[in-house]
Design a protein around this motif. Structure first.
Motif, short mmCIF file in Angstrom:
data_model
loop_
_atom_site.label_atom_id
_atom_site.label_comp_id
_atom_site.label_asym_id
_atom_site.label_seq_id
_atom_site.Cartn_x
_atom_site.Cartn_y
_atom_site.Cartn_z
N GLU A 23 0.83 -1.21 0.00
CA GLU A 23 0.00 0.00 0.00
C GLU A 23 0.86 1.26 0.00
O GLU A 23 0.58 2.23 -0.71
CB GLU A 23 -0.92 0.01 1.21
CG GLU A 23 -2.01 -1.03 1.19
CD GLU A 23 -2.75 -1.14 2.52
OE1 GLU A 23 -2.27 -0.57 3.54
OE2 GLU A 23 -3.79 -1.80 2.54
N MET A 24 1.91 1.25 0.83
CA MET A 24 2.78 2.42 0.94
C MET A 24 3.55 2.67 -0.35
O MET A 24 3.71 3.81 -0.76
CB MET A 24 3.74 2.25 2.11
CG MET A 24 3.05 2.31 3.46
SD MET A 24 4.14 1.92 4.83
CE MET A 24 5.09 3.43 4.94
N ARG A 25 4.01 1.60 -1.00
CA ARG A 25 4.72 1.77 -2.28
C ARG A 25 3.79 2.37 -3.32
O ARG A 25 4.20 3.24 -4.10
CB ARG A 25 5.28 0.44 -2.75
CG ARG A 25 6.45 -0.04 -1.95
CD ARG A 25 7.06 -1.32 -2.52
NE ARG A 25 7.96 -1.92 -1.57
CZ ARG A 25 7.67 -2.96 -0.81
NH1 ARG A 25 6.51 -3.57 -0.90
NH2 ARG A 25 8.56 -3.42 0.05
N ASN A 26 2.56 1.91 -3.35
CA ASN A 26 1.58 2.45 -4.29
C ASN A 26 1.32 3.93 -4.00
O ASN A 26 1.27 4.76 -4.91
CB ASN A 26 0.29 1.65 -4.22
CG ASN A 26 -0.71 2.07 -5.27
OD1 ASN A 26 -0.37 2.19 -6.44
ND2 ASN A 26 -1.93 2.30 -4.85
N GLU A 27 1.16 4.27 -2.73
CA GLU A 27 0.94 5.65 -2.34
C GLU A 27 2.15 6.52 -2.69
O GLU A 27 1.99 7.66 -3.16
CB GLU A 27 0.67 5.70 -0.83
CG GLU A 27 0.12 7.00 -0.35
CD GLU A 27 -0.36 6.94 1.08
OE1 GLU A 27 -0.67 8.01 1.63
OE2 GLU A 27 -0.40 5.84 1.67
N LEU A 28 3.34 6.00 -2.50
CA LEU A 28 4.57 6.72 -2.81
C LEU A 28 4.62 7.10 -4.29
O LEU A 28 4.99 8.22 -4.65
CB LEU A 28 5.78 5.87 -2.44
CG LEU A 28 7.15 6.50 -2.53
CD1 LEU A 28 7.28 7.63 -1.51
CD2 LEU A 28 8.23 5.46 -2.27
N VAL A 29 4.22 6.18 -5.15
CA VAL A 29 4.24 6.41 -6.59
C VAL A 29 3.24 7.49 -6.99
O VAL A 29 3.48 8.25 -7.93
CB VAL A 29 3.93 5.10 -7.35
CG1 VAL A 29 3.66 5.34 -8.81
CG2 VAL A 29 5.05 4.10 -7.16
N HIS A 30 2.14 7.60 -6.25
CA HIS A 30 1.06 8.48 -6.66
C HIS A 30 1.00 9.82 -5.93
O HIS A 30 0.09 10.61 -6.19
CB HIS A 30 -0.28 7.75 -6.51
CG HIS A 30 -0.43 6.63 -7.48
ND1 HIS A 30 -0.18 5.31 -7.14
CD2 HIS A 30 -0.75 6.62 -8.79
CE1 HIS A 30 -0.36 4.55 -8.19
NE2 HIS A 30 -0.70 5.31 -9.21
N ASP A 32 2.34 13.64 -5.01
CA ASP A 32 3.12 14.74 -5.57
C ASP A 32 3.70 15.64 -4.47
O ASP A 32 4.53 16.49 -4.75
CB ASP A 32 2.25 15.61 -6.50
CG ASP A 32 1.82 14.86 -7.74
OD1 ASP A 32 2.60 14.01 -8.22
OD2 ASP A 32 0.71 15.13 -8.24
N ASP A 33 3.25 15.45 -3.24
CA ASP A 33 3.71 16.26 -2.12
C ASP A 33 5.10 15.78 -1.69
O ASP A 33 5.25 14.67 -1.18
CB ASP A 33 2.71 16.13 -0.97
CG ASP A 33 3.05 17.02 0.21
OD1 ASP A 33 4.21 16.99 0.66
OD2 ASP A 33 2.14 17.71 0.69
N ALA A 38 8.79 12.21 1.23
CA ALA A 38 10.01 11.95 2.01
C ALA A 38 9.68 11.23 3.32
O ALA A 38 10.37 10.26 3.69
CB ALA A 38 10.74 13.26 2.30
N ASP A 39 8.62 11.67 4.00
CA ASP A 39 8.20 11.00 5.24
C ASP A 39 7.76 9.57 4.96
O ASP A 39 8.11 8.64 5.70
CB ASP A 39 7.04 11.76 5.91
CG ASP A 39 7.48 13.06 6.53
OD1 ASP A 39 8.69 13.25 6.77
OD2 ASP A 39 6.58 13.90 6.79
N LEU A 40 7.03 9.38 3.90
CA LEU A 40 6.54 8.06 3.53
C LEU A 40 7.71 7.13 3.19
O LEU A 40 7.73 5.98 3.59
CB LEU A 40 5.58 8.18 2.33
CG LEU A 40 4.83 6.95 1.90
CD1 LEU A 40 3.98 6.39 3.04
CD2 LEU A 40 3.96 7.27 0.69
N ARG A 41 8.69 7.67 2.48
CA ARG A 41 9.86 6.86 2.12
C ARG A 41 10.63 6.41 3.37
O ARG A 41 11.03 5.25 3.48
CB ARG A 41 10.79 7.64 1.19
CG ARG A 41 11.93 6.82 0.64
CD ARG A 41 12.81 7.60 -0.32
NE ARG A 41 12.08 8.26 -1.37
CZ ARG A 41 11.71 7.70 -2.52
NH1 ARG A 41 11.99 6.44 -2.74
NH2 ARG A 41 11.07 8.39 -3.44
N ARG A 42 10.79 7.32 4.34
CA ARG A 42 11.49 6.95 5.59
C ARG A 42 10.72 5.88 6.36
O ARG A 42 11.30 4.92 6.86
CB ARG A 42 11.71 8.19 6.46
CG ARG A 42 12.85 9.07 5.97
CD ARG A 42 13.18 10.17 6.95
NE ARG A 42 12.09 11.13 7.12
CZ ARG A 42 11.91 12.21 6.38
NH1 ARG A 42 12.75 12.48 5.39
NH2 ARG A 42 10.91 13.02 6.61
#
Length: 60
Positions: A23-30, A32-33, A38-42
């Protein structure tokens, strides 16, 4: 901190982590903020490390 869990619990935890990581990887791809990205990636990186400790197939 050590956490002792049974094998069955570890399998359930790994399944839950795999679902959340997907889910997080999908959200990361979509997103634009940039700050949110950056927070999501960490967070994603931390959860991937936890998933490796629990065992299983790794990031996917």
């Amino acid at each position: 901190m050590n956490l002792e869990i049974a094998d069955e619990e570890a399998r359930e935890l790994r399944i839950a982590l795999d679902i959340r990581l997907r889910e997080m990887r999908n959200e990361l791809v979509h997103t634009d903020d940039h700050a949110y990205r950056a927070d999501l990636r960490r967070s994603l990186e931390r959860l991937e490390k936890i998933a490796q400790k629990v065992g299983g197939s790794g990031p996917g």
